[in-house]
Design a protein around this motif. Structure first.
Motif, mmCIF file in Angstrom:
data_model
loop_
_atom_site.group_PDB
_atom_site.id
_atom_site.type_symbol
_atom_site.label_atom_id
_atom_site.label_comp_id
_atom_site.label_asym_id
_atom_site.label_seq_id
_atom_site.Cartn_x
_atom_site.Cartn_y
_atom_site.Cartn_z
ATOM 1 N N ARG A 1 20.370 -22.815 -16.789
ATOM 2 C CA ARG A 1 21.764 -22.577 -17.700
ATOM 3 C C ARG A 1 21.019 -21.080 -17.651
ATOM 4 O O ARG A 1 22.249 -20.284 -17.217
ATOM 5 C CB ARG A 1 21.708 -23.370 -18.701
ATOM 6 C CG ARG A 1 23.324 -22.622 -18.885
ATOM 7 C CD ARG A 1 24.511 -24.086 -20.815
ATOM 8 N NE ARG A 1 22.758 -23.422 -21.876
ATOM 9 C CZ ARG A 1 22.359 -24.339 -22.415
ATOM 10 N NH1 ARG A 1 22.160 -25.503 -21.880
ATOM 11 N NH2 ARG A 1 21.139 -24.457 -23.219
ATOM 12 N N ASP B 1 15.148 -29.736 -19.369
ATOM 13 C CA ASP B 1 16.464 -29.454 -20.452
ATOM 14 C C ASP B 1 16.042 -28.481 -21.491
ATOM 15 O O ASP B 1 16.612 -27.582 -21.615
ATOM 16 C CB ASP B 1 17.331 -30.480 -20.271
ATOM 17 C CG ASP B 1 17.696 -30.616 -18.456
ATOM 18 O OD1 ASP B 1 17.106 -30.287 -17.861
ATOM 19 O OD2 ASP B 1 18.399 -32.346 -18.726
ATOM 20 N N SER C 1 17.727 -29.000 -13.643
ATOM 21 C CA SER C 1 19.351 -29.891 -13.404
ATOM 22 C C SER C 1 20.113 -28.883 -13.897
ATOM 23 O O SER C 1 19.357 -27.461 -14.459
ATOM 24 C CB SER C 1 19.480 -31.327 -14.976
ATOM 25 O OG SER C 1 19.487 -30.313 -16.020
ATOM 26 N N LEU D 1 27.419 -28.004 -12.824
ATOM 27 C CA LEU D 1 28.077 -26.876 -14.759
ATOM 28 C C LEU D 1 28.810 -25.816 -13.867
ATOM 29 O O LEU D 1 28.001 -25.030 -12.465
ATOM 30 C CB LEU D 1 27.304 -26.774 -15.630
ATOM 31 C CG LEU D 1 26.002 -27.683 -16.323
ATOM 32 C CD1 LEU D 1 25.377 -26.446 -17.088
ATOM 33 C CD2 LEU D 1 27.421 -28.327 -17.309
ATOM 34 N N ASN E 1 27.865 -33.807 -9.555
ATOM 35 C CA ASN E 1 27.947 -33.474 -11.402
ATOM 36 C C ASN E 1 27.872 -31.622 -11.688
ATOM 37 O O ASN E 1 26.619 -31.463 -10.783
ATOM 38 C CB ASN E 1 27.115 -33.925 -12.652
ATOM 39 C CG ASN E 1 28.076 -35.596 -13.548
ATOM 40 O OD1 ASN E 1 29.528 -35.732 -12.758
ATOM 41 N ND2 ASN E 1 26.891 -36.979 -12.434
ATOM 42 N N GLU F 1 31.086 -24.984 -18.239
ATOM 43 C CA GLU F 1 32.161 -25.845 -18.089
ATOM 44 C C GLU F 1 31.315 -27.268 -17.601
ATOM 45 O O GLU F 1 30.844 -26.223 -16.204
ATOM 46 C CB GLU F 1 33.476 -25.698 -18.107
ATOM 47 C CG GLU F 1 34.007 -24.944 -18.828
ATOM 48 C CD GLU F 1 35.702 -24.398 -18.236
ATOM 49 O OE1 GLU F 1 36.897 -24.639 -19.444
ATOM 50 O OE2 GLU F 1 35.664 -23.887 -17.442
ATOM 51 N N SER F 2 31.589 -28.360 -17.612
ATOM 52 C CA SER F 2 31.544 -28.993 -16.919
ATOM 53 C C SER F 2 32.338 -29.199 -16.118
ATOM 54 O O SER F 2 33.255 -30.140 -16.692
ATOM 55 C CB SER F 2 31.255 -31.332 -17.816
ATOM 56 O OG SER F 2 29.688 -30.523 -18.854
ATOM 57 N N THR F 3 31.747 -29.932 -14.998
ATOM 58 C CA THR F 3 33.052 -30.237 -13.963
ATOM 59 C C THR F 3 31.534 -30.966 -12.518
ATOM 60 O O THR F 3 30.858 -31.530 -13.155
ATOM 61 C CB THR F 3 32.823 -28.402 -13.118
ATOM 62 O OG1 THR F 3 34.543 -28.806 -12.154
ATOM 63 C CG2 THR F 3 32.711 -28.146 -12.620
ATOM 64 N N THR F 4 33.045 -30.851 -11.907
ATOM 65 C CA THR F 4 32.333 -32.191 -10.370
ATOM 66 C C THR F 4 32.755 -31.167 -9.587
ATOM 67 O O THR F 4 34.126 -30.736 -9.608
ATOM 68 C CB THR F 4 33.048 -33.415 -10.229
ATOM 69 O OG1 THR F 4 34.302 -33.490 -10.306
ATOM 70 C CG2 THR F 4 32.420 -34.327 -11.357
ATOM 71 N N LYS G 1 21.493 -27.960 -16.075
ATOM 72 C CA LYS G 1 21.310 -27.329 -18.234
ATOM 73 C C LYS G 1 20.267 -26.584 -17.907
ATOM 74 O O LYS G 1 19.895 -25.674 -18.464
ATOM 75 C CB LYS G 1 21.310 -28.930 -18.743
ATOM 76 C CG LYS G 1 21.266 -28.545 -20.189
ATOM 77 C CD LYS G 1 20.778 -29.488 -21.297
ATOM 78 C CE LYS G 1 20.487 -29.346 -22.473
ATOM 79 N NZ LYS G 1 21.096 -30.540 -23.316
ATOM 80 N N ASP H 1 23.639 -31.612 -9.091
ATOM 81 C CA ASP H 1 22.952 -32.205 -9.908
ATOM 82 C C ASP H 1 22.309 -32.818 -9.311
ATOM 83 O O ASP H 1 23.205 -33.786 -8.926
ATOM 84 C CB ASP H 1 23.195 -32.817 -11.782
ATOM 85 C CG ASP H 1 22.266 -33.737 -12.481
ATOM 86 O OD1 ASP H 1 21.276 -33.302 -11.535
ATOM 87 O OD2 ASP H 1 22.897 -34.441 -13.163
#
Length: 309
Positions: free
Chosen positions: A98, A44, A93, A69, A67, A59-62, A95, A116
């Motif tokens: 990214r 990471d 992950s 991004l 989970n 942004e973080s989301t689901t 991250k 994730d």
């Protein structure tokens, strides 16, 4: 079609630096000798070493209970990219990947999501496939345009397994598939597993075997959802593959592309001279990585333009 992409000019300082980074990542992250939780943190943290475009909102989301991004370029069109990260089913992950997914979203001018999914050995096969398939089904029902599914290394294999599961349930398939150095064969039948063992700075054959053992547990290695090379590939959407000629998973791409052709599936497979496993991850440091992303956009444009849908 299998195409060899010639070496791009003389060895540059940037290529040497990228190769050194790949070798370091192999030793400090991918090697099973590293404690797993530490390796995950290092993977990471490695994402922070590469710059990302500032005109993509992250942004973080689901989604589908996972989970994730999300990546939204300032300038985007209808469509969605679903990305499944690599890491041998044990690491990685959203991250860690990214920088790559940010660049993919910007280059393709569509929104992207990176999920994730559950990792081994805490969660063995088929947990990752369950999650990948759930994410793909979510993408197919929520996208406002064409859907591309993509993945690197183990994430490439997972993308293919997710399509197999989606097809099994009679659900709509994505419009295209982008694979970077996909792990399609956990039986390690390809000769490159041995012939490229010394030239690949990122992966070693025994590391693959260790990761496969953790992920599969008692599942046979030739199970199609674990090794898509052994699946029925009829009805698959168009596939674009990029891999390095100097990597141990090179033959996973070649053999899979050949099987796609036999099934009548449109496939473009690029073998890049002198490059290693997962080399597009190293954009913008590695010039060839930027070139690879440019070639991806050329391939994807007919799929993403409204006139083709």
């Amino acid at each position: 079609m299998i195409e060899r992409v010639s070496k791009q000019g003389a060895v540059s300082l940037r290529r040497l630096l990228a190769r050194h980074m790949a070798r370091t990542a192999g030793k400090t992250v991918m090697s099973p000798e590293n404690p797993r939780q530490i390796a995950r943190k290092r993977m990471d943290a490695g994402a922070d070493r590469l710059p990302t475009p500032d005109d993509v909102k992250i942004e973080s989301t689901t989604l589908a209970g996972l989970n994730a991004l999300s990546f939204t370029p300032d300038d985007h069109r209808p469509g969605l990219l679903l990305f499944l990260h690599g890491g041998g089913y044990c690491l990685g992950s959203p991250k860690s990947h990214r920088p790559l997914v940010t660049r993919l979203a910007k280059a393709l001018k569509i929104k992207a999501v990176s999920v994730d999914y559950r990792l081994a050995p805490e969660h063995v096969f088929p947990c990752a496939v369950d999650d990948g398939a759930a994410a793909l089904n979510w993408a197919m029902t929520h996208s406002d345009g064409p859907v591309l599914i993509a993945g690197d290394s183990a994430g490439g294999g997972l993308a293919l397994a997710s399509i197999l599961r989606q097809r099994e349930h009679g659900r709509p398939l994505p419009q295209g598939v982008y694979l970077i150095s996909p792990w399609t064969d956990m039986t390690a039948s390809g000769e490159s597993t041995h012939t490229r063992a010394k030239s690949d700075p990122m992966l070693k054959p025994d590391w693959l075997a260790a990761g496969a053992a953790l992920y599969l547990e008692d599942t046979p290695a030739d199970t199609p959802e674990a090794s898509p090379l052994f699946a029925d590939l009829s009805g698959f959407p168009p596939v674009f593959i990029q891999t390095g000629d100097a990597e141990i998973l090179r033959d996973d791409s070649i053999q899979f592309a050949e099987k796609l052709e036999q099934a009548g599936v449109a496939v473009q497979c690029e073998i890049w001279d002198a490059l290693w496993h997962d080399f597009p991850l190293f954009a913008p440091l590695l010039p060839e990585a930027d070139m690879a992303l440019d070639r991806l956009t050329q391939w994807a444009e007919p799929i993403l333009t409204p006139s083709s849908n």
